[in-house]
Structure formats: C-alpha cells, structure tokens
Design a protein around this motif. Structure first.
Motif, PDB file in Angstrom:
ATOM      1  N   HIS A 190       0.838  -1.212   0.000  1.00  0.00           N
ATOM      2  CA  HIS A 190       0.000   0.000   0.000  1.00  0.00           C
ATOM      3  C   HIS A 190       0.871   1.259   0.000  1.00  0.00           C
ATOM      4  CE1 HIS A 190      -3.486  -2.531   0.733  1.00  0.00           C
ATOM      5  NE2 HIS A 190      -2.868  -3.076   1.757  1.00  0.00           N
ATOM      6  N   HIS A 248      -6.778   6.751  -2.783  1.00  0.00           N
ATOM      7  CA  HIS A 248      -6.037   5.625  -2.204  1.00  0.00           C
ATOM      8  C   HIS A 248      -6.380   5.454  -0.728  1.00  0.00           C
ATOM      9  CE1 HIS A 248      -3.642   5.112  -5.827  1.00  0.00           C
ATOM     10  NE2 HIS A 248      -3.436   6.412  -5.840  1.00  0.00           N
ATOM     11  N   VAL A 263      -7.904   1.871   0.934  1.00  0.00           N
ATOM     12  CA  VAL A 263      -7.205   1.152   2.001  1.00  0.00           C
ATOM     13  C   VAL A 263      -7.992   1.214   3.299  1.00  0.00           C
ATOM     14  CG1 VAL A 263      -5.061   0.992   3.334  1.00  0.00           C
ATOM     15  CG2 VAL A 263      -4.978   1.581   0.903  1.00  0.00           C
TER      16      VAL A 263
END
Length: 245
Positions: free
Chosen positions: A31, A230, A234
């Motif tokens: 990530h 993003h 996540v």
C-alpha cells in the motif's frame, strides 16, 4: 494522566507476539501509494515549518535589524508567541473540525483537514516575510503555525486507520521518524541553499522562506489531493478485514 485507558477489543485484546518488521514492510510495499501520498503531503508541510523555525530569527536580524542580545531576545518572544498561539489553536481546531465533519457523514474528514492545512499554509507563508515590521510579520506567522498544526491530530489518526491493529504502534513510530527527519533535514537546508546559491545574497533570506513555502506546500497540496482515492480504498479494506476478524 486524565484519559482512562480503553478496554482492548477484538484482535487487540488477544495477547500475541510482536509483529515482525518483515510483515510490516510487506504491508507498506503493498500500500505504498497511500503512505507515500499522505505521509509525503504532511511531510512537505513540516519541511516549510522547520524552515520557518530555523530561519525566521535570522530573517528578523538581517531584514528588520533585531540584533544584539536585546534584539534577538525580542525576536524570540515574537516567534515564540506566534508559535504558541497559532500552534495551540491549530491543534485543537484540527481535531474539532475533523470530528465535526465526521459527525456530518464525511468519511474523508481527516484527509480533508490535512488538505485544508496544506492550502492554508501558503498565504501566510508568502505574506509574513513581506510585512514591513517584525510585529506584523509575527502576527501573520501565527497563521502559518495554525495551519501547520491543524492536521497534527487528524493525520496521525488517519495513518492508524489505514494500518491493521497489530502494526499500528510500529507504523506510528515510522511515521513520526520520517516526518521529523524529512522536515528537520530538508527545511532549514533548503532555505540556506536558496539564500547562498540561488539568490546569493544573505538579505534575501525572506524570499528563500517564500520559495520554500511555494515549493513544498504546493507539493503538499498535490500529494494530499492525489491521496484521497487511495486513502478511501485502504481505509475500507482495513475496516472490512477488522470486521471479519
């Protein structure tokens, strides 16, 4: 001293061996975009703030003539007052604002507060060195410290949100180390390089401070804006995994 330790729940309530760093590193690599964008965005704001902290007293000395022990002491009072007032107000405002936005259903509240801080740093960072008196410069500087600290709580919190429970202490340590090393290492150095090698004039230190704000806070706005998508992905993945556990 005044906050009661909360009861541990779920995975956190189960005694387990420390998470190996190899697993933490593997998660970071998986990530990396969200950590790079969010931590990089806030890291860029710390670069400009450390530059301001490192060179504003010198700016007052060279440009506003605050020299000698009395002059430097007065400069310290001005800078310290701006840092205390702006920093304290900003720290509380950031937390309250993030909580209020979340109460209205904004799941991106913490990232949004970080973006507000990145944008808000730019005007006072440009204007403070252009003020005609050190008192006015310090007044405007207080807003730099306000917006520089507004995301302190929310950003530390959102780094925890995108990190699985058993990795959070280590990730918090990595976050703080990176933030301070990058900010303290690059902030004062960039201003010095601009003054000595670009402007080549010690009296231009104020414009070096402005350049630092434009470059790094502008980059902070870009990185944080790109980090929204993003962060959402996540965040939802970690929340789903926690619920399943």
């Amino acid at each position: 001293a005044t906050v009661k330790e909360p009861a541990r729940r779920g995975v956190a309530a189960v005694k387990a061996d420390p998470m190996p760093f190899s697993q933490i590193w593997a998660y970071i690599k998986e990530h990396w975009k969200v950590y790079f964008l969010i931590m990089g965005g806030y890291g860029c704001t710390s670069i400009s703030i450390y530059g301001i902290l490192g060179w504003t007293s010198t700016f007052y000395n060279r440009v506003h003539g605050l020299s000698g022990s009395d002059g430097l002491a007065y400069a310290g009072i001005l800078i310290g007052t701006a840092a205390i007032v702006g920093g304290v107000i900003g720290s509380f405002t950031g937390g309250v604002l993030a909580d209020w936005l979340e109460s209205k259903g904004d799941k991106d509240a913490k990232t949004r507060v970080l973006l507000i801080g990145c944008i808000g740093l730019i005007p006072p960072g440009i204007l403070a060195p252009l003020m005609p008196t050190p008192e006015l410069a310090a007044t405007v500087l207080a807003f730099s410290f306000l917006f520089g600290s507004i995301a302190t709580g929310p950003t530390g919190s959102l780094v925890q949100i995108i990190t699985p429970v058993r990795m959070r202490a280590q990730m918090g340590a990595i976050y703080q180390m990176a933030l301070n090393l990058v900010g303290l290492g690059l902030g004062p150095t960039f201003v010095a390089v601009m003054t000595d090698f670009v402007f080549a004039d010690p009296m231009m230190v104020g414009y070096s401070l402005i350049a630092s704000v434009i470059v790094f806070d502008g980059l902070a706005v870009l990185l944080t804006f790109l980090g929204f998508r993003h962060y959402r992905n996540v965040r939802d993945h970690v929340a789903a995994a926690a619920s399943a556990a």
